[in-house]
Design an enzyme around this catalytic site. Structure first.
Site, PDB file in Angstrom:
ATOM      1  N   ASP A 305      32.011 -12.034  25.820  1.00 34.01           N
ATOM      2  CA  ASP A 305      31.671 -12.763  24.863  1.00 34.01           C
ATOM      3  C   ASP A 305      32.019 -12.393  23.532  1.00 34.01           C
ATOM      4  O   ASP A 305      32.414 -11.482  23.371  1.00 34.01           O
ATOM      5  CB  ASP A 305      30.089 -12.732  24.809  1.00 34.01           C
ATOM      6  CG  ASP A 305      29.484 -11.515  24.678  1.00 34.01           C
ATOM      7  OD1 ASP A 305      29.953 -10.573  25.138  1.00 34.01           O
ATOM      8  OD2 ASP A 305      28.530 -11.494  23.864  1.00 34.01           O
ATOM      9  N   GLU A 306      32.100 -13.444  22.578  1.00 38.86           N
ATOM     10  CA  GLU A 306      32.308 -13.152  21.322  1.00 38.86           C
ATOM     11  C   GLU A 306      33.545 -12.405  20.999  1.00 38.86           C
ATOM     12  O   GLU A 306      33.492 -11.478  20.027  1.00 38.86           O
ATOM     13  CB  GLU A 306      30.862 -12.585  20.591  1.00 38.86           C
ATOM     14  CG  GLU A 306      29.880 -13.263  20.523  1.00 38.86           C
ATOM     15  CD  GLU A 306      28.578 -12.791  20.163  1.00 38.86           C
ATOM     16  OE1 GLU A 306      27.788 -13.482  19.583  1.00 38.86           O
ATOM     17  OE2 GLU A 306      28.284 -11.578  19.986  1.00 38.86           O
ATOM     18  N   PRO A 307      34.726 -12.667  21.494  1.00 35.33           N
ATOM     19  CA  PRO A 307      35.878 -12.148  20.884  1.00 35.33           C
ATOM     20  C   PRO A 307      36.429 -12.586  19.450  1.00 35.33           C
ATOM     21  O   PRO A 307      37.365 -13.445  19.449  1.00 35.33           O
ATOM     22  CB  PRO A 307      36.960 -12.521  21.859  1.00 35.33           C
ATOM     23  CG  PRO A 307      36.493 -13.653  22.536  1.00 35.33           C
ATOM     24  CD  PRO A 307      35.002 -13.815  22.402  1.00 35.33           C
ATOM     25  N   ASP A 349      31.112 -18.462  26.224  1.00 37.45           N
ATOM     26  CA  ASP A 349      30.922 -19.033  24.597  1.00 37.45           C
ATOM     27  C   ASP A 349      31.248 -20.561  24.829  1.00 37.45           C
ATOM     28  O   ASP A 349      32.516 -20.842  24.385  1.00 37.45           O
ATOM     29  CB  ASP A 349      31.444 -18.221  23.704  1.00 37.45           C
ATOM     30  CG  ASP A 349      31.328 -16.899  23.685  1.00 37.45           C
ATOM     31  OD1 ASP A 349      30.462 -16.283  24.544  1.00 37.45           O
ATOM     32  OD2 ASP A 349      31.551 -16.132  22.724  1.00 37.45           O
TER      33      ASP A 349
END
Length: 688
Positions: A305-307, A349
């Site tokens: 998540d959240e790259p 995401d």
């Protein structure tokens, strides 16, 4: 309806019961006469009559579930006098051995692994299930069915047939962003989850687990392998699978902040791996293998998540397109996980985080075939269907991921949490999701998670039962089930008042109230906002104080959940006090005439605003100091000491703000002369 059940589950049905089929998902006069059941069971018949609980004895059983047997004994010991010689049997039986935990490809039907039947009549209690897990869940229901007075507890005549609506009913605890739970606190959470029939505990770690070969990542707060094994075994006894929920792409700043590893990040000293570097691939593969060995779960959550650095680090990735890079990395690690006998999961995401699937919807077609997507979204919204359409259209297995809103709030935002769980779960059912994962994050590093135990129960129950939760009745039913009869009504009222106070505080201050409570209230834009919400702040304080009073007068003695909720009520009350006092302090300055008298200054600024005691600033200094002590004490009951100093720094900064403000008022006013121009709030704030 009971005739549609498999023979194994209706074998012990008591045909002599004169009963009425009860609707389990809508209030009814008949149902309201009986104890509430959470989660609601699938099929339920109440008969005419009741069985004295203390007439029961545990008969010979072929149940392989020692925890269920122990809990039946505990129920009888808790409610009954040991001198009584009971003779009416409680029988526990099951069909199939093994299957203690959910497998990699679990399903649920009337005759599936976790299904069970209960018959209660004049001749005793008969519990029959497909496996020991079903027996265990039946005992949880039986415990909730106890009615009558404490000196004459009864079990109503009834027939129950029950099975879960969703095969996977998970809860994730963040063990990395904020406070680190003790092993004892994890066990408390597992007990709560078992009581309301959850079957997965996702153990979220980034670099906080002692892996072989990485001594620089060692902290006193780290989880040892012995800790993990103890938690896994405790959970197994309660039919909960502990799933490793790790990070193998982003959220790795604790690795890359070390100079030795800093150049392996997508951006130096950042938080995200550079998948194009074979050195980091070697490390992540090593971690993956160690996780797989330590956790026996058939599932392994890879993170992803959240790259946020994905598009910003192009110069380090040999010109590979961001979406291609992300997918290649996921395919590689998912393949390794599959080779280790694990079914991989990943965060998806969408409308949140780094918006990966909004930006690159074509990724859905190339996802690893056996991987499970966990679309996550934690805010309240009217409809969540669009979050799942992409994955459903591409036949990607879905685990809907909800959130308990306490990670960035002063107290749990139960209102938003329940809307999120109900709405996202409803969308998940339509999209044929295989389960639900309810998450609890620690981003603010301030949350005392015991305050949110009711939301943990809500998520577990919601995923088991077929129909939506009745959120308007939940606090009353939860308190009745989970707390003593004497305390239940007050606890339910307190939870409602805390919910109202937190909602009003969000309206007054905006989102992320756990951060907003530390803001400078005299900042012009904020001061203008809180003046518009003065009534909300006033009402929030009244609700918080009412909650505190209810909790303080439960008469239940020491209660872990109550103690933590009291701190939540006090923090909400303090926050309301701070911003209301700021409005009044600003008004005191505004009330001064252009050329005030010494008496004006003495009354409005010295006595009312900044006196050493019994003034607004004095109250804030005293209360912030007392709350730091209460908060720290509660922290150490639940967590390891790691990061407590960070949390305490906020309280101390709060005290220092008001101490400095008090001293600044004195500085500005000590040499005031009659007929001088009035001092202003800006003058005080400018003192350094």
């Amino acid at each position: 309806m009971l005739n549609t059940l498999p023979c194994a589950l209706k074998r012990f049905a008591m045909s002599s019961l004169v009963a009425t089929l009860i609707s389990i998902n809508a209030p009814s006069q008949t149902m309201m006469q009986h104890a509430p059941l959470l989660p609601r069971v699938q099929q339920l018949r109440y008969g005419n009559g009741a069985l004295p609980l203390c007439s029961l004895t545990l008969s010979t059983t072929n149940s392989e579930d020692p925890q269920a047997v122990a809990e039946v004994r505990q129920i009888l010991e808790q409610h009954c006098n040991a001198s009584i010689r009971p003779s009416t049997p409680v029988e526990l039986t099951h069909e199939t051995s093994g299957s203690m935990l959910p497998g990699a490809n679990e399903t649920t039907t009337r005759g599936s692994r976790e299904s069970y039947a209960i018959s209660i009549g004049a001749n005793g209690v008969k519990i029959h299930a497909m496996t020991g897990a079903g027996v265990f869940y039946a005992v949880q229901t039986l415990r909730q069915m106890i009615e009558g007075s404490t000196d004459a507890p009864m079990l109503p005549f009834a027939e129950i047939a029950d099975w879960p609506a969703m095969p996977y009913r998970g809860f994730m605890m963040d063990m990395s962003h904020g406070a680190i739970l003790t092993v004892a606190e994890v066990k408390k959470q597992l007990d709560q989850l078992a009581e309301f029939k959850a079957n997965q505990y996702f153990f979220y770690v980034e670099t906080d687990l002692d892996l072989d070969g990485y001594p620089l990542l060692r902290k006193d707060s780290n989880w040892s392998k012995q800790d993990i094994r103890a938690i896994v075994e405790y959970a197994r006894q309660r039919h909960i699978d502990v799933v490793p929920c790790v990070e193998l792409y982003g959220h790795l700043h604790d690795l890359f902040r070390l100079e030795r590893y800093s150049d392996l990040a997508a951006l130096s000293h950042g938080g995200e791996a550079n998948p194009a570097d074979p050195r980091i691939q070697h490390i992540l593969e090593d971690w993956l293998r160690q996780y797989a060995e330590l956790f026996p779960s058939p599932w392994l959550h890879l993170g992803f998540d959240e790259p946020f650095e994905l598009e910003r680090a192009g110069s380090k990735t040999a010109g590979v397109a961001p979406d291609v890079l992300w997918l290649q990395h996921l395919q590689r690690l998912a393949g390794i996980a599959s080779g280790l006998g694990k079914r991989p999961l990943f965060w998806a995401d969408i409308d949140e985080g780094a918006y990966i699937f909004n930006k690159y919807p074509g990724l859905a077609a190339g996802l690893p075939k056996n991987a499970i997507a966990a679309p996550w979204f934690y805010d309240a919204r009217p409809d969540y269907s669009n979050l799942l359409d992409l994955f459903a259209a591409n036949h990607v297995p879905i685990l809907v991921t909800t959130g308990i809103s306490d990670w960035d709030n002063i107290a749990p935002d139960f209102e938003s949490t329940f809307i999120n769980i109900d709405g996202f779960l409803a969308a998940g059912r339509k999209a044929n999701a295989i389960g639900m994962l309810n998450t609890e994050w620690s981003d603010s590093a301030l949350a005392l998670h015991r305050e949110a135990l009711a939301a943990v129960a809500y998520g577990a129950a919601a995923a088991w039962q077929s129909k939506p939760m009745e959120s308007d009745r939940f606090f009353a039913e939860y308190a009745q089930i989970h707390h003593t009869p004497a305390a239940a009504e007050k606890i339910a009222a307190a939870l409602s008042h805390l919910t109202a106070a937190q909602s009003l505080m969000r309206q007054a201050l905006g989102s992320e109230t756990s951060f907003r409570m530390w803001d400078n209230p005299f900042e012009p834009h904020l001061l203008a906002r809180i003046k518009m919400h003065e009534k909300d702040l006033h009402t929030a304080r009244l609700d918080a104080e009412q909650a505190e009073e209810e909790l303080l007068t439960t008469g239940s003695g020491s209660d872990d959940e109550i103690d933590s909720l009291i701190v939540a009520a006090k923090m909400l009350d303090y926050t309301g006090m701070k911003f209301l006092y700021a409005i009044e302090i600003a008004a005191n300055f505004d009330a001064l005439p252009e050329h005030p008298s010494a008496a004006d200054i003495g009354y409005l600024l010295k006595r009312e605003t900044s006196s050493r005691n019994h003034s607004r600033v004095g109250d804030l200094l005293d209360t912030a100091g007392e709350l730091e002590a209460s908060y720290s004490s509660e922290w150490l009951k639940q967590y390891k000491p790691y990061r407590l100093a960070t949390a305490q720094a906020r309280w101390r900064a709060e005290q220092e703000f008001w101490r400095h403000f008090q001293a600044s008022v004195w500085t500005v006013t000590q040499n005031f002369q009659e007929k001088s121009s009035r001092p202003t709030l800006a003058d005080v704030l400018a003192v350094r």
